[in-house]
Design a protein around this motif. Structure first.
Motif, PDB file in Angstrom:
ATOM      1  N   SER A   1       0.848  -1.187   0.000  1.00 34.60           N
ATOM      2  CA  SER A   1       0.000   0.000   0.000  1.00 34.60           C
ATOM      3  C   SER A   1       0.888   1.243   0.000  1.00 34.60           C
ATOM      4  O   SER A   1       2.087   1.166   0.283  1.00 34.60           O
ATOM      5  CB  SER A   1      -0.897   0.011   1.237  1.00 34.60           C
ATOM      6  N   CYS A   2       0.286   2.379  -0.295  1.00 32.35           N
ATOM      7  CA  CYS A   2       1.033   3.632  -0.292  1.00 32.35           C
ATOM      8  C   CYS A   2       1.601   3.900   1.096  1.00 32.35           C
ATOM      9  O   CYS A   2       2.727   4.377   1.239  1.00 32.35           O
ATOM     10  CB  CYS A   2       0.142   4.783  -0.745  1.00 32.35           C
ATOM     11  N   GLN A   3       0.839   3.563   2.112  1.00 28.03           N
ATOM     12  CA  GLN A   3       1.308   3.772   3.479  1.00 28.03           C
ATOM     13  C   GLN A   3       2.513   2.885   3.785  1.00 28.03           C
ATOM     14  O   GLN A   3       3.484   3.326   4.409  1.00 28.03           O
ATOM     15  CB  GLN A   3       0.179   3.482   4.469  1.00 28.03           C
ATOM     16  N   GLN A   4       2.459   1.616   3.339  1.00 27.39           N
ATOM     17  CA  GLN A   4       3.594   0.711   3.557  1.00 27.39           C
ATOM     18  C   GLN A   4       4.834   1.199   2.809  1.00 27.39           C
ATOM     19  O   GLN A   4       5.950   1.145   3.340  1.00 27.39           O
ATOM     20  CB  GLN A   4       3.221  -0.703   3.102  1.00 27.39           C
ATOM     21  N   LEU A   5       4.642   1.651   1.570  1.00 30.58           N
ATOM     22  CA  LEU A   5       5.764   2.188   0.794  1.00 30.58           C
ATOM     23  C   LEU A   5       6.390   3.382   1.503  1.00 30.58           C
ATOM     24  O   LEU A   5       7.621   3.486   1.617  1.00 30.58           O
ATOM     25  CB  LEU A   5       5.288   2.614  -0.599  1.00 30.58           C
ATOM     26  N   ALA A   6       5.539   4.280   1.957  1.00 31.74           N
ATOM     27  CA  ALA A   6       6.025   5.481   2.631  1.00 31.74           C
ATOM     28  C   ALA A   6       6.815   5.122   3.881  1.00 31.74           C
ATOM     29  O   ALA A   6       7.877   5.703   4.155  1.00 31.74           O
ATOM     30  CB  ALA A   6       4.848   6.387   2.974  1.00 31.74           C
ATOM     31  N   MET A   7       6.340   4.143   4.627  1.00 33.30           N
ATOM     32  CA  MET A   7       7.032   3.730   5.856  1.00 33.30           C
ATOM     33  C   MET A   7       8.416   3.175   5.551  1.00 33.30           C
ATOM     34  O   MET A   7       9.377   3.431   6.275  1.00 33.30           O
ATOM     35  CB  MET A   7       6.203   2.680   6.597  1.00 33.30           C
ATOM     36  N   THR A   8       8.535   2.415   4.469  1.00 31.57           N
ATOM     37  CA  THR A   8       9.831   1.801   4.145  1.00 31.57           C
ATOM     38  C   THR A   8      10.880   2.834   3.757  1.00 31.57           C
ATOM     39  O   THR A   8      12.080   2.570   3.878  1.00 31.57           O
ATOM     40  CB  THR A   8       9.684   0.786   2.991  1.00 31.57           C
ATOM     41  N   VAL A   9      10.468   3.999   3.279  1.00 31.47           N
ATOM     42  CA  VAL A   9      11.437   5.039   2.896  1.00 31.47           C
ATOM     43  C   VAL A   9      11.409   6.209   3.888  1.00 31.47           C
ATOM     44  O   VAL A   9      11.949   7.284   3.618  1.00 31.47           O
ATOM     45  CB  VAL A   9      11.181   5.546   1.457  1.00 31.47           C
ATOM     46  N   ASN A  10      10.759   5.980   5.057  1.00 29.25           N
ATOM     47  CA  ASN A  10      10.726   6.977   6.141  1.00 29.25           C
ATOM     48  C   ASN A  10      10.118   8.312   5.712  1.00 29.25           C
ATOM     49  O   ASN A  10      10.667   9.388   5.970  1.00 29.25           O
ATOM     50  CB  ASN A  10      12.138   7.200   6.697  1.00 29.25           C
ATOM     51  N   LEU A  11       8.990   8.208   5.024  1.00 30.48           N
ATOM     52  CA  LEU A  11       8.228   9.399   4.651  1.00 30.48           C
ATOM     53  C   LEU A  11       6.774   9.187   5.054  1.00 30.48           C
ATOM     54  O   LEU A  11       6.341   8.047   5.291  1.00 30.48           O
ATOM     55  CB  LEU A  11       8.300   9.648   3.142  1.00 30.48           C
ATOM     56  N   SER A  12       6.035  10.247   5.088  1.00 29.35           N
ATOM     57  CA  SER A  12       4.590  10.116   5.277  1.00 29.35           C
ATOM     58  C   SER A  12       3.971   9.850   3.909  1.00 29.35           C
ATOM     59  O   SER A  12       4.567  10.192   2.872  1.00 29.35           O
ATOM     60  CB  SER A  12       4.005  11.403   5.861  1.00 29.35           C
ATOM     61  N   PRO A  13       2.788   9.230   3.845  1.00 28.79           N
ATOM     62  CA  PRO A  13       2.129   9.007   2.554  1.00 28.79           C
ATOM     63  C   PRO A  13       1.961  10.308   1.766  1.00 28.79           C
ATOM     64  O   PRO A  13       2.110  10.321   0.540  1.00 28.79           O
ATOM     65  CB  PRO A  13       0.779   8.403   2.945  1.00 28.79           C
ATOM     66  N   ARG A  14       1.663  11.411   2.476  1.00 30.36           N
ATOM     67  CA  ARG A  14       1.483  12.695   1.791  1.00 30.36           C
ATOM     68  C   ARG A  14       2.795  13.179   1.157  1.00 30.36           C
ATOM     69  O   ARG A  14       2.806  13.665   0.027  1.00 30.36           O
ATOM     70  CB  ARG A  14       0.955  13.738   2.773  1.00 30.36           C
ATOM     71  N   GLN A  15       3.898  13.012   1.877  1.00 28.75           N
ATOM     72  CA  GLN A  15       5.199  13.422   1.337  1.00 28.75           C
ATOM     73  C   GLN A  15       5.571  12.589   0.110  1.00 28.75           C
ATOM     74  O   GLN A  15       6.075  13.111  -0.883  1.00 28.75           O
ATOM     75  CB  GLN A  15       6.273  13.284   2.413  1.00 28.75           C
ATOM     76  N   LEU A  16       5.319  11.282   0.199  1.00 25.91           N
ATOM     77  CA  LEU A  16       5.639  10.405  -0.927  1.00 25.91           C
ATOM     78  C   LEU A  16       4.804  10.769  -2.144  1.00 25.91           C
ATOM     79  O   LEU A  16       5.305  10.799  -3.276  1.00 25.91           O
ATOM     80  CB  LEU A  16       5.400   8.944  -0.538  1.00 25.91           C
ATOM     81  N   GLU A  17       3.531  11.054  -1.934  1.00 25.30           N
ATOM     82  CA  GLU A  17       2.668  11.427  -3.050  1.00 25.30           C
ATOM     83  C   GLU A  17       3.128  12.733  -3.687  1.00 25.30           C
ATOM     84  O   GLU A  17       3.122  12.856  -4.919  1.00 25.30           O
ATOM     85  CB  GLU A  17       1.221  11.560  -2.580  1.00 25.30           C
ATOM     86  N   ARG A  18       3.562  13.695  -2.876  1.00 18.96           N
ATOM     87  CA  ARG A  18       4.046  14.953  -3.431  1.00 18.96           C
ATOM     88  C   ARG A  18       5.276  14.725  -4.314  1.00 18.96           C
ATOM     89  O   ARG A  18       5.412  15.325  -5.373  1.00 18.96           O
ATOM     90  CB  ARG A  18       4.384  15.936  -2.300  1.00 18.96           C
ATOM     91  N   LEU A  19       6.171  13.835  -3.864  1.00 13.37           N
ATOM     92  CA  LEU A  19       7.372  13.544  -4.655  1.00 13.37           C
ATOM     93  C   LEU A  19       7.010  12.935  -6.007  1.00 13.37           C
ATOM     94  O   LEU A  19       7.560  13.323  -7.043  1.00 13.37           O
ATOM     95  CB  LEU A  19       8.278  12.577  -3.880  1.00 13.37           C
TER      96      LEU A  19
END
Length: 345
Positions: free
Chosen positions: A244-262
């Motif tokens: 999930s997006c949340q799991q992906l974000a956790m693995t790279v030490n970001l919040s889901p919102r930060q990952l989506e912005r990138l």
């Protein structure tokens, strides 16, 4: 990995290595010439014909390369009785080539005699169908690695440039064939001759077998942001079991919102949309390169049902997975559309 590269033979006062190249329809010309040229140059530098090579096709007829050039050969595989090194040179759509039983028998006989055998570019697929890669470390062109693993899950396939495992040698194709043959020359004659051959060929950086086939992800995407590159690598490792997006974000030490912005900044899409694109690209490759059922392809790419897979596939490619497979085979002509012949040797 053990380096062996064939045994030497005495012919009169000259030691020779007989090299046999079996060319399959649509073989890679660059891989073929990258195999022949190093040993031709080695003969020139040595001042004698240490290497002697012959070409074979399945039926003795000329073979057409993937670039459209037609090459005459020295004979058919039925005439291939003995050689110190025998290499299968293949290219596109190797999965659909109908293979004769006698080629497998010949390769097994040469292996039993301790001769070196191997594959160039996608030729590893042929060796796998003859069960000649069982218990061997091997490689194949990066475009074929995922489908190869799906087809032959028990074979130790790597993403290396080339692999030498006892008397079995394989390379990824293209210029990797040059690197592999330079390694063979180094094994048989020493590194000095291999470097001299490379210099004559204007080849400055001899690569080891463990070298990567592809450019790094940063070069391929044009992106240097470590977080987004790590996220893409993780996506690629989890095609069958998407995170999930949340799991992906956790693995790279970001919040889901930060990952989506990138992802929106660099790719103008969400992480989920980018992830879906990777999974569908993998599915398209499996549909074209394997005969696996559509449901199996769907599951291998992380889809829970055929209906969901079909819906997503149609939205991206404008056709269903079944239509994709049929149209691809039709575009390749009758020879490619024929079902793959199962080989048992």
């Amino acid at each position: 990995m053990t380096d062996t590269a064939g045994t030497r033979r005495n012919t009169g006062d000259i030691e020779t290595q007989r090299v046999a190249l079996v060319l399959l329809d649509q073989f890679s010309m660059i891989a073929f010439t990258s195999t022949i040229e190093p040993i031709r140059i080695a003969n020139r530098v040595l001042g004698r014909d240490f290497y002697d090579w012959k070409t074979y096709s399945l039926d003795g007829a000329p073979v057409t390369a993937s670039n459209g050039c037609k090459l005459s050969v020295d004979g058919s595989v039925s005439e291939l009785q003995d050689a110190d090194i025998t290499l299968i040179c293949a290219g596109v759509d190797v999965e659909r080539v109908s293979l004769p039983r006698d080629l497998g028998v010949t390769l097994r006989r040469l292996n039993a005699r301790g001769r070196t055998y191997g594959a160039i570019c996608t030729g590893s697929y042929v060796l796998a169908r003859y069960h000649l890669l069982d218990g061997r470390r091997c490689t194949i062109h990066w475009e074929n690695i995922r489908s190869f693993r799906e087809e032959f899950p028990d074979i130790d396939i790597s993403a290396d440039l080339f692999a030498i495992d006892r008397n079995c040698i394989t390379c990824a194709g293209g210029m990797a064939a040059l690197d592999m043959m330079l390694r063979v020359i180094a094994i048989q004659h020493g590194a000095y001759l291999a470097h001299e051959v490379a210099e004559v060929a204007l080849y400055q950086n001899m690569r080891s077998g463990e070298s990567a086939q592809r450019h790094d992800l940063e070069s391929r995407t044009g992106i240097s942001n470590v977080k987004i590159l790590d996220a893409i690598r993780i996506m690629d490792l989890h095609i069958e079991d998407p995170l999930s997006c949340q799991q992906l974000a956790m693995t790279v030490n970001l919040s889901p919102r930060q990952l989506e912005r990138l992802f929106r900044r660099h790719f103008d899409c969400t992480p989920g949309q980018y992830y879906l694109k990777l999974r569908l690209e993998t599915a398209r490759d499996l549909l074209r390169r394997t005969n696996r059922a559509v449901l199996d392809v769907a599951i291998a790419c992380g889809f829970a049902s055929t209906s969901h897979f079909t819906k997503c596939y149609r939205e991206r490619y404008g056709c269903t997975p079944t239509e994709e497979r049929q149209s691809y085979f039709w575009a390749q002509g009758p020879r490619k559309a024929a079902a793959r012949q199962v080989v048992a040797v």
